[in-house]
Design an enzyme around this catalytic site. Sequence first.
Site, PDB file in Angstrom:
ATOM      1  N   ARG A 234       0.862  -1.175   0.000  1.00 40.16           N
ATOM      2  CA  ARG A 234       0.000   0.000   0.000  1.00 40.16           C
ATOM      3  C   ARG A 234       0.902   1.230   0.000  1.00 40.16           C
ATOM      4  NH1 ARG A 234      -3.533  -2.775  -1.450  1.00 40.16           N
ATOM      5  NH2 ARG A 234      -5.559  -3.169  -0.488  1.00 40.16           N
ATOM      6  N   GLU A 263      -4.326   7.510  -5.142  1.00 40.87           N
ATOM      7  CA  GLU A 263      -4.525   6.739  -6.374  1.00 40.87           C
ATOM      8  C   GLU A 263      -5.782   7.198  -7.080  1.00 40.87           C
ATOM      9  OE1 GLU A 263      -4.241   2.555  -5.473  1.00 40.87           O
ATOM     10  OE2 GLU A 263      -2.241   2.783  -4.631  1.00 40.87           O
ATOM     11  N   HIS A 282      -1.474   0.228  -9.832  1.00 45.19           N
ATOM     12  CA  HIS A 282      -2.097  -0.721  -8.888  1.00 45.19           C
ATOM     13  C   HIS A 282      -2.623  -1.964  -9.630  1.00 45.19           C
ATOM     14  CE1 HIS A 282      -4.077  -0.963  -4.663  1.00 45.19           C
ATOM     15  NE2 HIS A 282      -3.846  -2.172  -5.151  1.00 45.19           N
TER      16      HIS A 282
HETATM   17  C1  GLV Z   1      -5.128  -5.199  -3.799  1.00 40.08           C
HETATM   18  O1  GLV Z   1      -4.400  -4.284  -3.578  1.00 40.08           O
HETATM   19  C2  GLV Z   1      -5.757  -5.993  -2.804  1.00 40.08           C
HETATM   20  O2  GLV Z   1      -5.680  -5.658  -1.615  1.00 40.08           O
HETATM   21  O3  GLV Z   1      -6.408  -6.985  -3.165  1.00 40.08           O
END
Ligand code: GLV
Length: 315
Positions: A234, A263, A282
Amino acid sequence: MKPKVIVTRNFSGKWIERLKEFADVTLWQKDAPADREWLISNVKGKDGAIVMLTDSVDRELIEAGKGLKAISTMSVGYDHIDAEYARKNGIVVSNTPDVLTDSTADMGMALLLSAARRIVEGDRLVRNKGWKEKWKPDFMLGLEVSGKTLGIYGLGRIGKAVAERARAFSMNVIYYSRTDKRVGFAEYVDFKKLLSESDFLVVTVSLNEETRNSIDKAALDAMKNDAILVNISRGPVVDEIALYEALKGGNIAGAALDVYTEEPVNLDSPLVNLENIVLSPHLGSATIETRDKMAELAVTNLIEALKGNRPKYTV
Ligand code: GLV
């Protein structure tokens, strides 16, 4: 009477249809994260919710959804959910680990290799007509990975899967984890040693108050000058301003990020203008196969919880 559920994204026709056999579904239809006001007003009177990591499932939302029995997130991370408050209110919270472990670990290695071997930079150079000579002994030299030390920050499922892949690339693997989960081929080290010995540092730790900003200026200063940082966890685990300074000043050699404090990443961020950083939007679990499995699991977790059974994965 069927239970009532809210689903905050139209993620996969097949699995939504499956859910509709079991429940009355209120579905956010637009191809964008659900509006906050829509969420607050539509969570009222529901038994269950399937949410995305783009939804903030905070106290306000949980209170608006008084009577909720289950919240199922289609993600492994659950830092967007006040899980403690939900549990206090008797709500079962579930997530989707395991099914995304391989794809996310693959992404970690892809980013690591891209940064080490300057693949994205090279792609930019080719497209911008910067490739002038057929071959040159010192052209765009990157960093070797074999024989190097890979440090893993947070040895959960994804961290372990990255470690396995790194072994196949003949890397030595060290790791730091809050709970020392011994794995045969990787050496446990303390956080300080992880920083100072890693040639490549891959962040897979989950975001919580302990890990937030833990890769700060001091941590980056403790890293090798020729190290590369990869973040697939993260964004807020890494202090982006400190990272910019470290990359700019040569304190570390490069970075590859899949996740950001904000994001989509703020294009005014100075990180975006650096050459020695690879930026992906991401995409950790973004494969066709994995997203299908995550959708299935999010639906199954919710159905099981609403039937009064314990879902396979609770948080
Ligand atoms: C993606 O970042 C997730 O947490 O699945």
